[in-house]
Design an enzyme around this catalytic site. Structure first.
Site, PDB file in Angstrom:
ATOM      1  N   SER A 146      34.804  57.570  73.973  1.00 36.89           N
ATOM      2  CA  SER A 146      35.249  56.449  73.152  1.00 36.89           C
ATOM      3  C   SER A 146      34.075  55.913  72.318  1.00 36.89           C
ATOM      4  O   SER A 146      33.436  56.686  71.615  1.00 36.89           O
ATOM      5  CB  SER A 146      35.829  55.377  74.080  1.00 36.89           C
ATOM      6  OG  SER A 146      36.555  54.443  73.363  1.00 36.89           O
TER       7      SER A 146
ATOM      8  N   ASP B   8      46.237  60.649  73.703  1.00 37.19           N
ATOM      9  CA  ASP B   8      45.382  59.554  73.227  1.00 37.19           C
ATOM     10  C   ASP B   8      45.756  59.210  71.788  1.00 37.19           C
ATOM     11  O   ASP B   8      45.473  59.976  70.870  1.00 37.19           O
ATOM     12  CB  ASP B   8      43.910  60.004  73.304  1.00 37.19           C
ATOM     13  CG  ASP B   8      42.935  58.904  72.911  1.00 37.19           C
ATOM     14  OD1 ASP B   8      43.373  57.844  72.428  1.00 37.19           O
ATOM     15  OD2 ASP B   8      41.722  59.115  73.103  1.00 37.19           O
TER      16      ASP B   8
ATOM     17  N   HIS C 108      44.342  57.138  76.143  1.00 38.26           N
ATOM     18  CA  HIS C 108      42.906  57.076  75.881  1.00 38.26           C
ATOM     19  C   HIS C 108      42.095  56.983  77.184  1.00 38.26           C
ATOM     20  O   HIS C 108      40.991  57.511  77.279  1.00 38.26           O
ATOM     21  CB  HIS C 108      42.612  55.875  74.987  1.00 38.26           C
ATOM     22  CG  HIS C 108      41.179  55.746  74.580  1.00 38.26           C
ATOM     23  ND1 HIS C 108      40.504  56.752  73.929  1.00 38.26           N
ATOM     24  CD2 HIS C 108      40.288  54.737  74.748  1.00 38.26           C
ATOM     25  CE1 HIS C 108      39.260  56.355  73.717  1.00 38.26           C
ATOM     26  NE2 HIS C 108      39.096  55.151  74.195  1.00 38.26           N
TER      27      HIS C 108
END
Lengths: 368, 208
Positions: A145, A309, A342
């Protein structure tokens, strides 16, 4: 593995991208494994939005291990028998590294909103000081991320240092949709009655706003399938509605819990600053094109994305890879089937372990 | 036909032929690169090679070999790869597995200056005889599957490919028949073609 967070105090001042200067910066960090003689077996782990330096092992007395404990340790993806693993709390964070909740040496009180706006480039610049402190000249950077953004930034800012970069569930720039979610989170904080323009350190904290920001975050970290799997339409207790506005559904209870747990450990001002840094991150804009951004990188890249995601969709990872390939750089891409959204980068450790281990396989890190 | 050719050994024969034909320092893209055996051979020769494969377990095997691979579906095309960005694009033993072979070949010709395409020849005499005498979908060492579970959805013959090339302005630079039956009879040699005797073929092509 018992671990502890250490502090490095920097003597020099840090000049940020905006031109603002920071003095007395300190970095909270943890290390696992041993740095070898050549100092070439280091892996710098980069945490996501609300992470900290405590990536692995247990702090004395704690019941929960670090945020990436499944991936870091003996025989794990980031093998502490082979590598010297470093993880630090980012600039602007609230877990030991200088941030808005630190005391401004010039005023003697917390920075609050007088803390300068910083970028991912600044975050990396501060991490570089820690790496220099260890005398490390070559390293691998890895993160998911926002951590992936830093891994990219590292390879671009210090090409001669980074020989490998692992970029997981990340992007070279957020989509408008993702910026929108961050904006709503910030608005929730800014409009909390207790926010008081960021000066809340000695009073009631803007807990409601911060909790709402976290709830929104958690919605984006999951996906429809994951939510259905976890909660479906189940009621919290009994199997019937309360006919009130209290928490009815399990999903409501989950979000409320996540929100509450977050306000106990995170600073609202840090949330504002960090989400802003993530929103500003845009390699194509900074370098004219994404292709241009990677012109001088020397690292070998591993890019991983997850099918479900939607916050950092696979397409954005593929875009990264294409830009690297156009520059004839060494890059591998893997798209992991996952129903976890995610959050998968923190959960799908078995597949990631296989992939990361094989990627690190021929880079020869050891303690020799 | 030499019976002792196993599937993997047959594949390795292709690998060496292709590796020998590519010059050092060339930029190569291998579509459907599998476990990366060919990529590794190319890399060992000093060729800058990268691969694409759809299977995650294959990607892991390639990573273990230190190769650069991209997990993707070649039927989705080579979007993001610029025109003529590779000296060679390879499709080894994979054409018959693709959903859109024509599209894949055109994408290869767009991104590669030259392309290698290899496939099992369905016009091979044993396959013809198998169908003729047994009346069943042919099976062989290189086509070991049952009709219901075969991944080979676009089988073709050498003649099919030549016709396709003509129609699509594809220049055949070289045709290499591998695993060719040894023929002593001069009549057969003269009147029957590679399409009859070769079990497998490698084409080196370019856009006319």
């Amino acid at each position: 593995m018992i671990t502890e967070t250490k502090i490095l105090k920097l003597n020099e001042k840090i000049v940020l991208q905006s031109g603002a200067e920071l003095e007395n910066v300190q970095i909270a960090y943890e290390t696992y494994g041993k740095l070898n003689k050549n100092k070439d077996n280091a892996i710098l782990l980069l945490h996501a939005l609300t992470g900290d330096a405590h990536a692995a092992g247990y702090h004395k007395g704690d019941k929960k291990p670090g945020w990436w404990d499944d991936m870091v340790g003996k025989g794990k993806a980031f093998d502490t028998d082979k590598y010297f693993i470093i993880c630090s709390n980012m600039l602007g964070g609230c877990s030991g590294t200088t941030g808005p909740n630190s005391i401004n040496p010039k005023t003697g009180v917390e920075y609050g909103l007088s803390f300068p706006i910083f970028t991912i480039e600044d975050v990396v610049k501060v991490q570089k000081k820690l790496i220099d402190y260890f005398g490390i000249k070559k390293l691998c950077t890895a993160g998911g991320s926002m951590g992936g953004m830093q891994a990219l930034e590292w390879a671009i800012s210090y090409p001669e240092m980074v020989n490998r970069a692992i970029v997981i569930a990340s992007t070279s720039r957020l989509s408008a949709q993702s910026i929108a979610f961050n904006a709503v989170g910030r608005n929730a904080i800014l409009s909390d009655a207790n926010f008081n323009n960021g000066n809340y350190y000695h009073a009631q904290k803007p807990e409601k706003g911060l909790a709402i920001a976290r709830m929104i975050g958690h919605i984006t970290y999951l996906c429809e399938e994951a939510m259905h799997e976890k909660f479906a339409r189940r009621f919290q207790d009994n199997d019937s509605p309360h006919f009130t506005f209290d928490i009815d559904f399990e999903v409501e209870s989950y979000l409320a819990h996540q929100g509450q747990a977050f306000v106990d450990r995170f600073d609202a001002n840090s949330y504002l600053y960090i989400t802003k840094a993530v929103d500003y991150f845009d390699l194509a804009k900074k370098f004219g094109s994404l292709e241009n951004a990677f012109k001088n990188v020397l690292a070998k890249f591993l890019v991983i994305s997850f099918t479900s995601d939607w916050l950092f969709p696979s397409e954005q990872s593929k875009e990264l890879c294409r830009a690297l390939m156009k520059n004839k750089k060494d890059v591998s891409y893997c798209e992991i089937q996952s129903p976890c959204g995610h959050d998968a980068f923190l959960l799908e450790f078995e597949t990631q372990t296989k992939i990361i281990k094989s990627f690190l396989n021929d880079c020869g890190g050891n303690n020799g | 036909m030499d019976k002792h050719y196993t599937e993997s050994k047959g594949l390795h024969l292709n690998y060496s032929i292709i590796t020998d034909m590519i010059e050092k320092d060339a930029q190569v893209l291998d579509l459907g690169c599998g476990d990366g055996t060919l990529l590794k051979m190319l890399k060992n020769k000093g060729i800058c090679a990268r691969g694409i494969d759809i299977s995650q377990s294959n990607i892991v095997k390639c990573l273990e070999k230190g190769l650069s691979v991209f997990q993707g579906d070649i039927d989705e095309g080579l979007m993001g790869y610029s025109d003529k960005s590779y000296d060679y694009v390879i499709l080894n033993q994979t054409l018959q597995l693709t959903e859109k072979p024509d599209y894949v070949i055109n994408e290869m010709l767009r991104t590669g200056k030259k392309i290698f395409v290899s496939f099992p020849n369905f016009g091979y005499w044993r396959i013809r005889f198998y169908l003729f005498f047994k009346g069943k979908m042919p099976k062989s060492n290189i086509l070991p599957f049952e009709w219901y579970d075969t991944p080979n959805i676009h089988l073709l013959t050498i003649r099919d490919f030549l016709e396709f090339a003509k129609k699509n302005n594809i220049k055949i630079e070289k045709k290499i028949c591998t695993r060719k039956a040894k023929i002593r009879n001069k009549f057969f040699q003269k009147y029957l073609s590679d399409n009859f005797f070769a079990e497998e073929v490698i084409f080196l092509c370019s856009r006319e």
